[in-house]
Structures are given as structure tokens and as C-alpha cells.
Design a protein around this motif. Structure first.
Motif, PDB file in Angstrom:
ATOM      1  N   PHE A  54       0.832  -1.198   0.000  1.00 35.44           N
ATOM      2  CA  PHE A  54       0.000   0.000   0.000  1.00 35.44           C
ATOM      3  C   PHE A  54       0.867   1.247   0.000  1.00 35.44           C
ATOM      4  O   PHE A  54       1.995   1.220   0.496  1.00 35.44           O
ATOM      5  CB  PHE A  54      -0.794   0.119   1.322  1.00 35.44           C
ATOM      6  N   PRO A  55       0.296   2.381  -0.413  1.00 36.96           N
ATOM      7  CA  PRO A  55       0.947   3.648  -0.097  1.00 36.96           C
ATOM      8  C   PRO A  55       0.907   3.899   1.413  1.00 36.96           C
ATOM      9  O   PRO A  55      -0.054   3.535   2.086  1.00 36.96           O
ATOM     10  CB  PRO A  55       0.092   4.691  -0.838  1.00 36.96           C
ATOM     11  N   ALA A  56       1.952   4.507   1.940  1.00 36.12           N
ATOM     12  CA  ALA A  56       1.962   4.896   3.342  1.00 36.12           C
ATOM     13  C   ALA A  56       1.070   6.121   3.526  1.00 36.12           C
ATOM     14  O   ALA A  56       0.919   6.939   2.624  1.00 36.12           O
ATOM     15  CB  ALA A  56       3.379   5.194   3.796  1.00 36.12           C
ATOM     16  N   GLY A  57       0.485   6.220   4.692  1.00 38.50           N
ATOM     17  CA  GLY A  57      -0.325   7.391   4.998  1.00 38.50           C
ATOM     18  C   GLY A  57      -1.774   7.203   4.599  1.00 38.50           C
ATOM     19  O   GLY A  57      -2.133   6.271   3.866  1.00 38.50           O
ATOM     20  N   PRO A  58      -2.637   8.093   5.063  1.00 34.46           N
ATOM     21  CA  PRO A  58      -4.077   7.991   4.757  1.00 34.46           C
ATOM     22  C   PRO A  58      -4.360   8.224   3.281  1.00 34.46           C
ATOM     23  O   PRO A  58      -3.651   8.978   2.606  1.00 34.46           O
ATOM     24  CB  PRO A  58      -4.691   9.086   5.630  1.00 34.46           C
ATOM     25  N   GLN A  59      -5.408   7.576   2.782  1.00 31.69           N
ATOM     26  CA  GLN A  59      -5.797   7.695   1.380  1.00 31.69           C
ATOM     27  C   GLN A  59      -7.109   8.470   1.267  1.00 31.69           C
ATOM     28  O   GLN A  59      -8.029   8.247   2.058  1.00 31.69           O
ATOM     29  CB  GLN A  59      -5.953   6.313   0.744  1.00 31.69           C
ATOM     30  N   ALA A  60      -7.192   9.330   0.261  1.00 32.89           N
ATOM     31  CA  ALA A  60      -8.406  10.128   0.081  1.00 32.89           C
ATOM     32  C   ALA A  60      -9.562   9.298  -0.463  1.00 32.89           C
ATOM     33  O   ALA A  60     -10.727   9.647  -0.263  1.00 32.89           O
ATOM     34  CB  ALA A  60      -8.116  11.297  -0.862  1.00 32.89           C
ATOM     35  N   ALA A  61      -9.239   8.202  -1.169  1.00 31.35           N
ATOM     36  CA  ALA A  61     -10.277   7.368  -1.783  1.00 31.35           C
ATOM     37  C   ALA A  61      -9.771   5.930  -1.824  1.00 31.35           C
ATOM     38  O   ALA A  61      -8.560   5.689  -1.741  1.00 31.35           O
ATOM     39  CB  ALA A  61     -10.599   7.855  -3.195  1.00 31.35           C
ATOM     40  N   PRO A  62     -10.686   4.967  -1.952  1.00 31.75           N
ATOM     41  CA  PRO A  62     -10.247   3.568  -2.059  1.00 31.75           C
ATOM     42  C   PRO A  62      -9.313   3.369  -3.249  1.00 31.75           C
ATOM     43  O   PRO A  62      -9.469   3.974  -4.307  1.00 31.75           O
ATOM     44  CB  PRO A  62     -11.558   2.805  -2.247  1.00 31.75           C
ATOM     45  N   LEU A  63      -8.332   2.507  -3.050  1.00 29.16           N
ATOM     46  CA  LEU A  63      -7.277   2.299  -4.041  1.00 29.16           C
ATOM     47  C   LEU A  63      -7.655   1.256  -5.078  1.00 29.16           C
ATOM     48  O   LEU A  63      -8.229   0.212  -4.738  1.00 29.16           O
ATOM     49  CB  LEU A  63      -6.009   1.822  -3.342  1.00 29.16           C
ATOM     50  N   PRO A  64      -7.289   1.477  -6.350  1.00 35.94           N
ATOM     51  CA  PRO A  64      -7.355   0.376  -7.317  1.00 35.94           C
ATOM     52  C   PRO A  64      -6.315  -0.676  -6.939  1.00 35.94           C
ATOM     53  O   PRO A  64      -5.325  -0.381  -6.267  1.00 35.94           O
ATOM     54  CB  PRO A  64      -7.025   1.053  -8.647  1.00 35.94           C
ATOM     55  N   VAL A  65      -6.545  -1.904  -7.399  1.00 35.69           N
ATOM     56  CA  VAL A  65      -5.742  -3.045  -6.953  1.00 35.69           C
ATOM     57  C   VAL A  65      -5.168  -3.779  -8.155  1.00 35.69           C
ATOM     58  O   VAL A  65      -5.881  -4.060  -9.133  1.00 35.69           O
ATOM     59  CB  VAL A  65      -6.591  -4.026  -6.124  1.00 35.69           C
ATOM     60  N   ILE A  66      -3.886  -4.116  -8.075  1.00 32.24           N
ATOM     61  CA  ILE A  66      -3.264  -5.062  -9.006  1.00 32.24           C
ATOM     62  C   ILE A  66      -3.056  -6.366  -8.256  1.00 32.24           C
ATOM     63  O   ILE A  66      -2.443  -6.383  -7.183  1.00 32.24           O
ATOM     64  CB  ILE A  66      -1.924  -4.528  -9.535  1.00 32.24           C
ATOM     65  N   VAL A  67      -3.592  -7.448  -8.789  1.00 33.15           N
ATOM     66  CA  VAL A  67      -3.344  -8.786  -8.246  1.00 33.15           C
ATOM     67  C   VAL A  67      -2.271  -9.416  -9.118  1.00 33.15           C
ATOM     68  O   VAL A  67      -2.514  -9.744 -10.286  1.00 33.15           O
ATOM     69  CB  VAL A  67      -4.620  -9.648  -8.243  1.00 33.15           C
ATOM     70  N   PHE A  68      -1.060  -9.541  -8.556  1.00 35.88           N
ATOM     71  CA  PHE A  68       0.052 -10.080  -9.324  1.00 35.88           C
ATOM     72  C   PHE A  68       0.284 -11.544  -8.970  1.00 35.88           C
ATOM     73  O   PHE A  68       0.388 -11.912  -7.795  1.00 35.88           O
ATOM     74  CB  PHE A  68       1.336  -9.296  -9.081  1.00 35.88           C
ATOM     75  N   LEU A  69       0.414 -12.389 -10.025  1.00 30.36           N
ATOM     76  CA  LEU A  69       0.593 -13.832  -9.860  1.00 30.36           C
ATOM     77  C   LEU A  69       1.940 -14.247 -10.429  1.00 30.36           C
ATOM     78  O   LEU A  69       2.232 -14.007 -11.607  1.00 30.36           O
ATOM     79  CB  LEU A  69      -0.552 -14.581 -10.551  1.00 30.36           C
ATOM     80  N   HIS A  70       2.754 -14.870  -9.594  1.00 36.11           N
ATOM     81  CA  HIS A  70       4.131 -15.205  -9.958  1.00 36.11           C
ATOM     82  C   HIS A  70       4.186 -16.381 -10.931  1.00 36.11           C
ATOM     83  O   HIS A  70       3.279 -17.203 -11.027  1.00 36.11           O
ATOM     84  CB  HIS A  70       4.944 -15.532  -8.703  1.00 36.11           C
ATOM     85  N   GLY A  71       5.317 -16.468 -11.640  1.00 38.06           N
ATOM     86  CA  GLY A  71       5.572 -17.595 -12.527  1.00 38.06           C
ATOM     87  C   GLY A  71       6.370 -18.688 -11.843  1.00 38.06           C
ATOM     88  O   GLY A  71       6.577 -18.672 -10.632  1.00 38.06           O
ATOM     89  N   GLY A  72       6.837 -19.637 -12.662  1.00 40.21           N
ATOM     90  CA  GLY A  72       7.603 -20.763 -12.148  1.00 40.21           C
ATOM     91  C   GLY A  72       7.108 -22.103 -12.650  1.00 40.21           C
ATOM     92  O   GLY A  72       7.375 -23.127 -12.029  1.00 40.21           O
ATOM     93  N   GLY A  73       6.395 -22.082 -13.780  1.00 37.35           N
ATOM     94  CA  GLY A  73       5.927 -23.333 -14.372  1.00 37.35           C
ATOM     95  C   GLY A  73       4.923 -24.072 -13.516  1.00 37.35           C
ATOM     96  O   GLY A  73       4.795 -25.298 -13.632  1.00 37.35           O
ATOM     97  N   TRP A  74       4.189 -23.373 -12.677  1.00 35.16           N
ATOM     98  CA  TRP A  74       3.243 -23.949 -11.701  1.00 35.16           C
ATOM     99  C   TRP A  74       3.938 -24.900 -10.724  1.00 35.16           C
ATOM    100  O   TRP A  74       3.279 -25.566  -9.936  1.00 35.16           O
ATOM    101  CB  TRP A  74       2.093 -24.702 -12.379  1.00 35.16           C
ATOM    102  N   ARG A  75       5.272 -24.921 -10.771  1.00 39.81           N
ATOM    103  CA  ARG A  75       6.025 -25.916 -10.006  1.00 39.81           C
ATOM    104  C   ARG A  75       6.848 -25.289  -8.893  1.00 39.81           C
ATOM    105  O   ARG A  75       7.193 -25.934  -7.915  1.00 39.81           O
ATOM    106  CB  ARG A  75       6.959 -26.685 -10.964  1.00 39.81           C
TER     107      ARG A  75
END
Length: 295
Positions: A54-75
Motif C-alpha cells: 500500500f501507499p503509506a499514509g491515509p488515502q483520500a479514496a479507495p485504491l485500485p488493486v493489481i493482483v500479481f501472480l508469480h511464474g515458475g511453471g506452476w512448479r
């Protein structure tokens, strides 16, 4: 002897939606990090966790979100790694996304040595559900979510984007498999990453391979996609990116397919400034498609 009725509720797995959050760290200036937050606790399986930036400190509005999924051949793979070309970035890639105005969630998922498909999709779907369930508490905008993944994580980011309800705002796929029947060099080999994910050689379980393939889930209602794939990819063929883009276009969905000339898997072969350009293009896509939904 079975447990008594009074004891039974105390033996049930805890509900991650009600567990207290860990204390926040500040790994970089202006950035808060909740590390290893449990999002799924299932009987017979290790707890699954995510990191939330997250950004540090209070936020003026709800944040958009990136859901990042790692690689590795599912292994294999680590949830806090965007890929080897980003290992030495300072500030790190997730800190850069946070400074651009996003919260970033990086979940674990079960690997193919632990469970076969659809366990991995179930896991990342649960992670998205946890984020949405706690959005108000965390200051997140559950409508403005972009999934983003690299390699096996790109495959899962695409599957999640195509199956999530309610829909996400967009999806970024870096060199991800799109059709598990055609990705491996030898579809009759159960020992390929795809075979290990499916629990059998793709050629032996065509229906299972199809169900695990993003191209099979494309509809006209698919969210916008940005697909980047190296033309010289020796691990996930360039044709996989082409196939996903073609399926989206055929369905009437939005897909921006960008070949990356000279790039092998994990952006090997690119100059540093070209890696910066790939990252910037992906961030710009996330910005545009979350800005289209007013905060």
C-alpha cells in the motif's frame, strides 16, 4: 473417539476474512507492506498467504488493486518476485506500482507438486474473494482490480480474469500459456510443466487440458487484455500469445497484443531500457482501465 460438540467448533480452520491483520512494515519510503496475510486455510493443505503493498499514509479514496501472480511453471516460484529481470530494481517493481497509486496483492497458490488443476485457479479466486471481502477495511476499491501475471502466473491471471464474478477491470499477461494442449513440445509427456499441472499428459486428458486453458473461457464479456510476448520465447511459444489475442478478438473482446521483438522468456535478450518500457506499458494499461471506473 470423535470430538465433542463443544470442542468441534474450536478445531475448525479459522476464517481468514476475520483474522487480525499483521503489523505493517515499511520496506521502501512511502510504501507499507502487510506480509504473509493468510487468505485461505483449508483442511489438509498448508495455509495460503498473500503480501499486500500500500501507499503509506491515509488515502483520500479507495485504491485500485493489481493482483500479481508469480511464474515458475506452476512448479516453483515466490509470490514477491516479478521475474528475474526485476530482482535488482531500486525501488522495486511493487513499490513503483504503489507509488503510481495502486495497492498490490501478491498471493501464493498451490504448486503442481501439491495439487493439480483447478486447485491453482481455486486459490487465486479465493485470494480475490478475500480482497473483496476486506476491501472496506483495507481501503481498496473492489471494482477496480487488474490481474497481472508472468509465465504460469500469466496463465492464472488470464484464467482469473476470464472467470471472476464480478468481472475485473483488466488483465496483463506476460508470456503466459493460453492453450495447454499445444504449449508443451511433447503433449504426450506427463512430465512437462503442463502435464504435471494437469496430472497427466495433455494428449491423454484433452478435456482437462481444454478446461485449464484460457482460450476455452473467452467470451464477449471478457475484460480488456494486454498481452506481451517475446518473439524468441523458447519456453512458452510466441504462438501462445497470438492464440489468446485471436480468441479474444474473435469473441469481440478487447485485446492489445504486443510482440516484443528479440525477447526470450522472462525478457531475456532485452536491454534494460526495453524492460522498463514493457513495465511502463503494463502500468499504463492498468492505470487506464482502472481510471475508466470512477473512484
Amino acid at each position: 473417539m470423535p470430538p465433542s460438540p463443544a470442542l468441534r467448533p474450536h478445531l475448525a480452520p479459522p476464517d481468514p476474512a476475520t483474522l487480525p491483520l499483521p503489523p505493517a512494515a515499511e520496506p521502501e519510503d512511502g510504501v507499507r507492506l502487510l506480509r504473509a496475510v493468510p487468505y485461505a486455510v483449508r483442511s489438509g493443505s498448508r495455509p495460503l498467504a498473500l503480501d499486500l503493498w500500500f501507499p503509506a499514509g491515509p488515502q483520500a479514496a479507495p485504491l485500485p488493486v493489481i493482483v500479481f501472480l508469480h511464474g515458475g511453471g506452476w512448479r516453483t516460484g515466490l509470490r514477491d518476485r516479478l521475474g528475474p529481470r526485476f530482482r535488482d530494481w531500486r525501488p522495486g517493481p511493487f513499490a513503483r506500482l504503489v507509488r503510481a497509486g495502486f495497492a498490490v496483492a501478491c498471493p501464493d497458490y498451490r504448486l503442481s507438486g501439491e495439487a493439480t488443476h483447478p486447485a491453482q485457479l481455486d486459490d487465486v479466486t479465493a485470494a480475490l474473494g478475500w480482497l473483496r471481502a476486506r476491501a472496506g477495511e483495507l481501503g481498496l476499491d473492489e471494482r477496480r482490480v487488474v490481474t497481472w501475471g508472468e509465465s504460469a502466473g500469466g496463465h492464472l491471471a488470464a484464467l482469473l480474469a476470464l472467470t471472476a464474478r464480478p468481472a475485473v477491470a483488466g488483465c496483463v499477461v506476460w508470456y503466459g500459456p493460453a492453450d495447454l494442449a499445444t504449449t508443451p513440445a511433447d503433449p504426450t509427456d506427463p512430465g512437462t510443466p503442463e502435464g504435471l499441472l494437469l496430472g497427466a499428459a495433455p494428449a491423454d486428458v484433452p478435456e482437462r487440458a481444454r478446461a485449464a486453458s484460457p482460450v476455452a473461457h473467452v467470451t464477449a464479456d471478457a475484460p480488456p487484455f494486454l498481452i506481451l510476448h517475446g518473439t524468441e520465447d523458447s519456453a512458452v511459444p510466441f504462438a501462445q500469445g497470438e492464440a489468446l489475442a485471436a480468441a479474444l478478438h474473435a469473441a469481440g473482446a478487447e485485446a492489445d497484443f504486443r510482440p516484443v521483438p528479440g525477447a526470450d522468456h522472462v525478457w531475456v535478450g532485452l536491454a534494460e531500457e526495453e524492460v522498463e518500457e514493457v513495465f511502463a506499458a503494463s502500468l499504463d494499461f492498468a492505470r487506464r482501465h482502472t481510471a475508466e471506473i470512477p473512484a
